[in-house]
Design a protein around this motif. Structure first.
Motif, short mmCIF file in Angstrom:
data_model
loop_
_atom_site.label_atom_id
_atom_site.label_comp_id
_atom_site.label_asym_id
_atom_site.label_seq_id
_atom_site.Cartn_x
_atom_site.Cartn_y
_atom_site.Cartn_z
N GLY A 22 -78.65 -95.47 -15.77
CA GLY A 22 -77.57 -95.09 -16.57
C GLY A 22 -77.60 -96.22 -17.54
O GLY A 22 -77.37 -95.63 -18.67
N GLU A 25 -80.13 -94.96 -20.09
CA GLU A 25 -79.85 -93.71 -20.65
C GLU A 25 -79.02 -93.69 -21.61
O GLU A 25 -79.12 -93.08 -22.85
CB GLU A 25 -79.42 -92.62 -19.58
CG GLU A 25 -79.40 -91.19 -20.09
CD GLU A 25 -78.87 -90.40 -18.96
OE1 GLU A 25 -78.27 -89.33 -19.38
OE2 GLU A 25 -78.89 -90.72 -17.71
N HIS A 26 -77.99 -94.57 -21.79
CA HIS A 26 -77.14 -94.92 -22.89
C HIS A 26 -77.37 -96.10 -23.55
O HIS A 26 -77.66 -97.18 -22.99
CB HIS A 26 -75.58 -94.73 -22.25
CG HIS A 26 -75.46 -93.25 -21.16
ND1 HIS A 26 -75.25 -92.37 -21.74
CD2 HIS A 26 -75.51 -93.25 -20.01
CE1 HIS A 26 -75.11 -91.37 -20.73
NE2 HIS A 26 -75.22 -91.97 -19.57
N TYR A 80 -69.68 -95.10 -11.59
CA TYR A 80 -70.49 -94.58 -12.32
C TYR A 80 -71.04 -93.08 -11.68
O TYR A 80 -71.14 -92.13 -12.46
CB TYR A 80 -71.87 -95.45 -12.22
CG TYR A 80 -73.03 -94.70 -12.94
CD1 TYR A 80 -72.80 -94.49 -14.33
CD2 TYR A 80 -74.13 -94.00 -12.25
CE1 TYR A 80 -73.92 -93.88 -15.11
CE2 TYR A 80 -75.13 -93.46 -12.87
CZ TYR A 80 -75.24 -93.14 -14.28
OH TYR A 80 -76.14 -92.71 -15.05
N GLN A 84 -70.86 -89.85 -13.64
CA GLN A 84 -71.71 -88.97 -13.85
C GLN A 84 -71.48 -87.36 -13.20
O GLN A 84 -71.69 -86.57 -13.91
CB GLN A 84 -72.93 -89.54 -12.96
CG GLN A 84 -74.40 -88.73 -13.17
CD GLN A 84 -75.65 -89.71 -12.84
OE1 GLN A 84 -75.22 -90.28 -11.33
NE2 GLN A 84 -76.56 -89.66 -13.24
N ASP A 85 -70.63 -87.45 -12.11
CA ASP A 85 -70.50 -86.14 -11.57
C ASP A 85 -69.54 -85.28 -12.47
O ASP A 85 -69.75 -83.95 -12.74
CB ASP A 85 -69.62 -86.29 -10.18
CG ASP A 85 -69.52 -85.02 -9.55
OD1 ASP A 85 -70.49 -84.01 -9.61
OD2 ASP A 85 -68.66 -84.99 -8.95
N PHE A 86 -68.58 -85.97 -13.20
CA PHE A 86 -67.58 -85.17 -14.22
C PHE A 86 -68.42 -85.26 -15.80
O PHE A 86 -67.58 -84.81 -16.58
CB PHE A 86 -66.40 -85.93 -14.23
CG PHE A 86 -65.66 -85.79 -12.99
CD1 PHE A 86 -65.24 -84.84 -12.53
CD2 PHE A 86 -65.22 -86.95 -12.24
CE1 PHE A 86 -64.38 -84.56 -11.52
CE2 PHE A 86 -64.47 -86.70 -11.09
CZ PHE A 86 -64.07 -85.67 -10.70
N GLU A 87 -69.38 -85.96 -15.87
CA GLU A 87 -70.03 -85.95 -17.15
C GLU A 87 -69.29 -86.61 -18.25
O GLU A 87 -69.27 -85.85 -19.26
CB GLU A 87 -70.55 -84.37 -17.63
CG GLU A 87 -71.70 -83.84 -16.58
CD GLU A 87 -72.02 -82.61 -16.93
OE1 GLU A 87 -71.62 -82.00 -18.07
OE2 GLU A 87 -73.04 -81.88 -16.15
N ALA A 88 -68.79 -87.81 -17.89
CA ALA A 88 -67.85 -88.34 -18.93
C ALA A 88 -67.69 -89.79 -18.74
O ALA A 88 -67.70 -90.43 -17.65
CB ALA A 88 -66.35 -87.94 -18.51
N GLU A 89 -68.19 -90.56 -19.92
CA GLU A 89 -68.26 -91.86 -19.87
C GLU A 89 -69.28 -92.59 -19.01
O GLU A 89 -69.03 -93.71 -18.46
CB GLU A 89 -66.92 -92.54 -19.61
CG GLU A 89 -65.85 -92.00 -20.83
CD GLU A 89 -66.10 -92.59 -22.16
OE1 GLU A 89 -66.71 -93.53 -22.22
OE2 GLU A 89 -65.86 -92.05 -23.05
N GLU A 90 -70.38 -91.95 -18.80
CA GLU A 90 -71.39 -92.56 -17.91
C GLU A 90 -71.85 -93.83 -18.63
O GLU A 90 -72.29 -94.87 -17.84
CB GLU A 90 -72.54 -91.77 -17.83
CG GLU A 90 -72.39 -90.21 -17.02
CD GLU A 90 -72.28 -89.27 -18.07
OE1 GLU A 90 -71.98 -89.59 -19.28
OE2 GLU A 90 -72.44 -88.21 -17.50
#
Length: 121
Positions: A22, A25-26, A80, A84-90
């Motif tokens: 994570g 990736e970001h 985290y 990741q599951d909600f695809e928000a602020e990973e």
């Protein structure tokens, strides 16, 4: 039963790999303000609020110290995983895990000292 042991042994390293992925990736620097903000709330404000609520509820010293110390621990991997599951602020979540874990090396002993359960250094 042996397979459960193998899964439990692999859990921590796998969580570290997931958080590392994570962070890779970001952008670390762009998510740093969010990570610092979450860390301040998690490691400084939350333990104070939990201590206050425990005292208002009339909990004993042992119970108050236990819940306050639990509140003073760093952000967990589940933050985290949910981001990741909600695809928000990973990025913010992985950054908060990293920053709060690093900062907790200072804040957890400080919390223990303030609670009176650790010797003053």
């Amino acid at each position: 039963m042996e397979s459960v042991h193998y899964v439990s042994v692999a859990t921590t390293p796998m969580c570290l790999i997931v958080v590392g992925m994570g962070l890779a990736e970001h952008s670390f620097s762009s998510a740093l303000p969010k990570g610092v903000f979450v860390t301040i709330v998690k490691l400084m404000i939350q333990p104070c609020l939990v201590w206050l609520i425990a005292r208002l509820l009339g909990l004993g010293d042992l119970e108050t110290n236990a819940v306050t110390l639990m509140a003073a621990l760093p952000v967990a991997i589940n933050a985290y995983l949910m981001a990741q599951d909600f695809e928000a602020e990973e990025g913010g979540a992985s950054n908060a895990i990293f920053v709060s874990t690093f900062a907790s090396a200072i804040t957890v002993p400080l919390t223990l000292t303030l609670l009176g359960v650790a010797p003053v250094l």
